[in-house]
Motif scaffolding. Sequence first.
Motif, PDB file in Angstrom:
ATOM      1  N   ARG A  32       0.679  -0.965  -0.045  1.00  9.92           N
ATOM      2  CA  ARG A  32      -0.015  -0.049  -0.121  1.00  9.92           C
ATOM      3  C   ARG A  32       0.702   1.498   0.250  1.00  9.92           C
ATOM      4  O   ARG A  32       0.617   2.298  -0.732  1.00  9.92           O
ATOM      5  CB  ARG A  32      -1.452  -0.025   1.104  1.00  9.92           C
ATOM      6  CG  ARG A  32      -2.090  -1.168   0.919  1.00  9.92           C
ATOM      7  CD  ARG A  32      -3.060  -1.392   2.555  1.00  9.92           C
ATOM      8  NE  ARG A  32      -3.893  -2.095   2.030  1.00  9.92           N
ATOM      9  CZ  ARG A  32      -4.945  -2.125   2.356  1.00  9.92           C
ATOM     10  NH1 ARG A  32      -5.463  -1.767   3.156  1.00  9.92           N
ATOM     11  NH2 ARG A  32      -5.990  -3.145   2.762  1.00  9.92           N
ATOM     12  N   SER A  91       0.285   4.282  -2.756  1.00 12.53           N
ATOM     13  CA  SER A  91       0.092   5.469  -2.117  1.00 12.53           C
ATOM     14  C   SER A  91       1.078   7.052  -2.680  1.00 12.53           C
ATOM     15  O   SER A  91       1.494   7.658  -3.232  1.00 12.53           O
ATOM     16  CB  SER A  91       0.181   5.751  -0.864  1.00 12.53           C
ATOM     17  OG  SER A  91      -0.833   5.077  -0.052  1.00 12.53           O
ATOM     18  N   GLU A 138       0.133   6.993  -6.252  1.00 13.56           N
ATOM     19  CA  GLU A 138      -0.739   8.511  -6.019  1.00 13.56           C
ATOM     20  C   GLU A 138      -0.769   9.757  -5.879  1.00 13.56           C
ATOM     21  O   GLU A 138      -0.460  10.493  -6.698  1.00 13.56           O
ATOM     22  CB  GLU A 138      -2.367   7.969  -5.388  1.00 13.56           C
ATOM     23  CG  GLU A 138      -3.371   8.095  -4.925  1.00 13.56           C
ATOM     24  CD  GLU A 138      -4.258   8.293  -3.915  1.00 13.56           C
ATOM     25  OE1 GLU A 138      -4.761   9.244  -3.565  1.00 13.56           O
ATOM     26  OE2 GLU A 138      -4.084   6.976  -3.512  1.00 13.56           O
ATOM     27  N   ARG A 141      -3.587  -1.108  -6.713  1.00 10.76           N
ATOM     28  CA  ARG A 141      -4.867  -1.548  -5.770  1.00 10.76           C
ATOM     29  C   ARG A 141      -4.949  -2.537  -6.158  1.00 10.76           C
ATOM     30  O   ARG A 141      -5.977  -3.151  -4.886  1.00 10.76           O
ATOM     31  CB  ARG A 141      -4.621  -0.796  -6.117  1.00 10.76           C
ATOM     32  CG  ARG A 141      -4.818   1.097  -6.097  1.00 10.76           C
ATOM     33  CD  ARG A 141      -4.803   1.276  -4.076  1.00 10.76           C
ATOM     34  NE  ARG A 141      -4.180   2.079  -3.916  1.00 10.76           N
ATOM     35  CZ  ARG A 141      -3.631   2.993  -2.880  1.00 10.76           C
ATOM     36  NH1 ARG A 141      -4.137   2.420  -1.640  1.00 10.76           N
ATOM     37  NH2 ARG A 141      -3.212   4.733  -2.291  1.00 10.76           N
ATOM     38  N   LEU A 169     -10.103   2.118  -1.952  1.00 16.53           N
ATOM     39  CA  LEU A 169      -9.085   2.434  -2.668  1.00 16.53           C
ATOM     40  C   LEU A 169      -8.889   2.505  -4.286  1.00 16.53           C
ATOM     41  O   LEU A 169      -8.514   3.347  -5.380  1.00 16.53           O
ATOM     42  CB  LEU A 169      -7.796   1.810  -1.875  1.00 16.53           C
ATOM     43  CG  LEU A 169      -8.435   1.640  -0.780  1.00 16.53           C
ATOM     44  CD1 LEU A 169      -6.638   0.957   0.372  1.00 16.53           C
ATOM     45  CD2 LEU A 169      -7.655   3.902  -0.662  1.00 16.53           C
ATOM     46  N   SER A 170      -9.196   1.277  -4.708  1.00 18.19           N
ATOM     47  CA  SER A 170      -9.558   0.962  -6.023  1.00 18.19           C
ATOM     48  C   SER A 170     -10.168   2.281  -7.268  1.00 18.19           C
ATOM     49  O   SER A 170     -10.432   2.775  -8.147  1.00 18.19           O
ATOM     50  CB  SER A 170      -9.835  -0.636  -7.057  1.00 18.19           C
ATOM     51  OG  SER A 170      -8.774  -1.164  -5.868  1.00 18.19           O
TER      52      SER A 170
END
Length: 188
Positions: free
Chosen positions: A19, A23, A26, A52, A62-63
């Motif tokens: 994750r 992040s 992102e 994700r 999150l997806s």
Amino acid sequence: NLGRAVLEAQIAKIGSENRSVASTLEMIADAHEQLGQLNEAVDVHEQNLALRIRLVGEDHILSVIIQERLARIRHAQGLVPEARDLYATVVAFKFQAIPYIPESNRAQHLFGLASNLQAVACLHARCGEEDQCHQALHAIAQMPSEISTLFRTNVEQDSELDTVREAEWFPSILAAFPAPLPEVAKSS
């Protein structure tokens, strides 16, 4: 670039399937978008979406957030079919999530859903898909008045809806929205 250097160092230290890497991806994609580098933002968001999905699944918030960002960029790029398909996934997820959203966050969730529905309506209007446009606008009009009132002016003025303003159903959709809030007079 610094973002890529951080990402490479992170992957070297902890591996690519976690994750933290998602992040970082992102943040890099968001930076590209803010700089107007939409193609680069799409590339990184797509990489992040694939990660994700592997980490949390396709139907995870999150997806869906990444799909929403991709939809917004594709819409801005004029890539209507891609944006429309992405928004369809986002809207379906958000409708299903409504019962699980805490009351304290519900208005924010519904506002985001209404924004997505307006984008969907615009995309359908651009494609000449009046029935789907009508359905999206109707869904916004049926939302609680504190949400739908905020969108009435958007629906009245959004140039992407110009092609459906003359449709037989458009006046009834507009009438389904609550009247706009009166403007507060400014004191001198």
